[in-house]
Write a protein that holds these residues in place. Structure first.
Motif, PDB file in Angstrom:
ATOM      1  N   ARG A 159       0.887  -1.162   0.000  1.00 50.56           N
ATOM      2  CA  ARG A 159       0.000   0.000   0.000  1.00 50.56           C
ATOM      3  C   ARG A 159       0.933   1.221   0.000  1.00 50.56           C
ATOM      4  O   ARG A 159       1.998   1.182   0.614  1.00 50.56           O
ATOM      5  N   GLY A 160       0.534   2.280  -0.700  1.00 56.26           N
ATOM      6  CA  GLY A 160       1.436   3.417  -0.826  1.00 56.26           C
ATOM      7  C   GLY A 160       2.608   3.003  -1.702  1.00 56.26           C
ATOM      8  O   GLY A 160       2.526   2.013  -2.415  1.00 56.26           O
ATOM      9  N   LYS A 164       6.486   7.641  -2.139  1.00 60.48           N
ATOM     10  CA  LYS A 164       5.593   8.419  -1.270  1.00 60.48           C
ATOM     11  C   LYS A 164       6.062   8.353   0.174  1.00 60.48           C
ATOM     12  O   LYS A 164       6.040   9.340   0.900  1.00 60.48           O
ATOM     13  N   CYS A 165       6.485   7.164   0.569  1.00 60.23           N
ATOM     14  CA  CYS A 165       6.936   6.990   1.945  1.00 60.23           C
ATOM     15  C   CYS A 165       8.198   7.818   2.193  1.00 60.23           C
ATOM     16  O   CYS A 165       8.359   8.439   3.232  1.00 60.23           O
ATOM     17  N   TYR A 192       7.270  11.307   2.774  1.00 58.14           N
ATOM     18  CA  TYR A 192       6.723  11.449   4.131  1.00 58.14           C
ATOM     19  C   TYR A 192       7.848  11.469   5.172  1.00 58.14           C
ATOM     20  O   TYR A 192       7.883  12.336   6.047  1.00 58.14           O
ATOM     21  N   TYR A 223       3.093   6.328   8.857  1.00 51.49           N
ATOM     22  CA  TYR A 223       2.910   6.446   7.403  1.00 51.49           C
ATOM     23  C   TYR A 223       1.725   5.604   6.945  1.00 51.49           C
ATOM     24  O   TYR A 223       0.861   6.062   6.212  1.00 51.49           O
ATOM     25  N   SER A 226      -1.801   6.970   5.464  1.00 49.14           N
ATOM     26  CA  SER A 226      -1.986   6.848   4.005  1.00 49.14           C
ATOM     27  C   SER A 226      -3.139   5.921   3.644  1.00 49.14           C
ATOM     28  O   SER A 226      -3.603   5.131   4.421  1.00 49.14           O
TER      29      SER A 226
END
Ligand SMILES: *Cc1c(COP(=O)(O)O)cnc(C)c1O
Length: 482
Positions: free
Chosen positions: A428-429, A433-434, A437, A478, A482
């Motif tokens: 997921r994500g 993106k992580c 973050y 995270y 998310s």
């Protein structure tokens, strides 16, 4: 509304005072000087005006103005220089502040920073003292040099040595050593700045002793050797040993004294990384120690305080007393001098070297460089277990992978340091993106590496359990967000 004329939209822009009276703005603006807050509001409105006129903005939203003003104010208050967690596996990471200080060094900084100190006070004579004295004896003990001086950084050290001994004279340097070292340190530029004339000899890959010999003149002040740092040539290469440069300088100095010429040629090495002790982990890629360079015949050697030494930013020059004495009197010594906090950290770090095992255990840079792979594997196992037990396997899966850590800081570029990383595969994500973050949203940013859509946390550069806790917390957050 969308086809309103710019002039009509402009009329909807609020007055500066109006914005400042909005409760949220009023509250946050109280924490900074009034004129600064006014300036921010004016800028935000001014930018909007431009964007309305060129047609990129078609309406006025007060909420947006408020959030932009608040962002300006909060950015001013939040420190941009912050602690980060380094899981890149690069131990001496210049962008991330190079060496982490030993607790002993941190304590020494706190002591001198929170009270007055003996910075320039000689307790024995109850009189004015010299700040240079605090580290000289330690440096001489550890490198077996006659004398030593420490300044702001190694670039400053090189600058000072060249200005003192080679200004308006010639310094001979091999073309194979005219390298650029990360962060815009270039030998030719420093030469120019210090008014030394650089005489380049040899070729990129090969320089012989005879090249130096042919370049010698009555105007030669120095044979300069520059450690190539993060650059290595392999194959058909040859450079001249310090030992041989020493002999050449001796010959030349003898010739000069016979001819009644006063000046001397000195041998100086800009060693850069500056290892004080030999580390087994370096294996075949042995990094020369400061003492070795002196023993081979350097009159002066300079190196950084925050590379292999593992201390604060500093530039250290060691060597013959007659030369160091001249450096102490150079006006640059005053301009480039160390402050009390750096001196405290540097001397505390140097004291740890008095017992070699103590240095290896307590100086983080040395500990990270020399930790056995098995210990790193165990730490990776701990992080893996923590992540697995707190994050749903529908979100991500975790594995341990072999990695290569690096010394960094221009030291040991060819040396692969066996390491382990926890690898995160996102269900997921995404890794990208992580990463955003972890870097942009966290109070303590976490610097990881991304490889083929997976995120890698190399544990060799993690500083103990609190950082492990924070990594687990951050990943949890995270996935929650998310
Ligand atoms: C790192 C390095 C420098 C610059 O040292 P700073 O302490 O960063 O100023 C100069 N010369 C060499 C060979 C280096 O490796």
């Amino acid at each position: 509304m969308s086809d309103a004329k710019p002039q009509d939209i402009l009329r909807l822009l609020p007055q500066i005072d109006e914005v400042l009276r909005i409760p949220l703005v009023e509250q946050i603006a109280k924490t900074i000087p009034r004129d600064v807050a006014v300036g921010y509001v004016r800028d935000v409105i001014g930018n909007l005006r431009t964007e309305i006129l060129d047609g990129t903005v078609k309406q006025v939203e007060i909420d947006q103005i408020v959030s932009m003003v608040c962002l300006h104010i909060l950015t001013l208050q939040k420190p941009s220089l912050r602690r980060v967690i380094n899981t890149s596996g690069v131990i001496i990471h210049t962008n991330l502040g190079r060496s982490v200080l030993a607790p002993e060094a941190v304590e020494a900084v706190i002591q001198v920073a929170t009270g007055y100190s003996t910075l320039e006070y000689d307790m024995q004579n109850m009189a004015r003292g010299s700040r240079h004295d605090h580290c000289e004896k330690l440096l001489c003990t550890l490198t077996k040099a006659e004398a030593a001086i420490a300044v702001n950084n190694n670039a400053a050290a090189v600058m000072m040595v060249l200005s003192e001994f080679a200004a308006d004279h010639e310094a001979i340097v091999s073309r194979g050593e005219l390298v650029e070292i990360g962060g815009s340190f270039r030998v030719p530029d420093i030469m120019e700045q210090s008014h030394a004339t650089m005489v380049e000899v040899g070729t990129t890959n090969k320089t012989h002793l005879s090249d130096y010999e042919k370049a010698l003149s009555n105007n030669t002040a120095m044979l300069l050797k520059v450690h190539p740092s993060n650059y290595r040539m392999i194959g058909f290469t040859e450079s001249v040993e310090i030992r041989d440069l020493r002999q050449l300088a001796e010959h030349e100095n003898e010739r000069r004294s016979q001819q009644g010429i006063q000046s001397e040629v000195l041998v100086y090495e800009d060693q850069g990384s500056g290892a004080l002790i030999k580390l087994d982990c370096f294996g075949e890629y042995h990094e020369p120690t400061v003492n070795e360079s002196l023993e081979q015949g350097c009159d002066l050697v300079s190196f950084s305080g925050d590379k292999l030494l593992g201390g604060p930013q500093a530039g250290i020059i060691v060597g013959k007393k007659c030369y160091i004495d001249r450096l102490k009197k150079n006006p640059l010594a005053r301009a480039l001098r160390l402050d009390k906090m750096t001196l405290a950290a540097l001397t505390a770090t140097l004291r740890l070297y008095l017992v070699e095992n103590e240095a290896l255990e307590k100086i983080p840079t040395l500990r990270m460089l020399s930790a056995p792979a098995s210990a790193i594997e165990k730490d990776a196992g701990d992080l893996l277990d923590r992540l697995k037990s707190s994050i749903d396997e529908k979100d991500a899966c975790f594995t341990i992978v072999n990695e290569i850590a690096r010394a960094g800081g221009g030291a040991l570029p060819m040396c692969d340091i066996e390491s382990y990383a926890v690898c995160v595969e996102f269900k997921r994500g995404s890794a990208q993106k992580c990463e955003e973050y972890l870097v942009m949203e966290r109070e303590t940013p976490i610097i990881a590496r991304i490889k083929q859509e997976k995120m890698l946390f190399d544990v060799r550069t993690i500083q103990g359990p609190p950082e492990i806790d924070e990594i687990v917390r951050a990943l949890n957050d995270y996935f929650t967000l998310s």
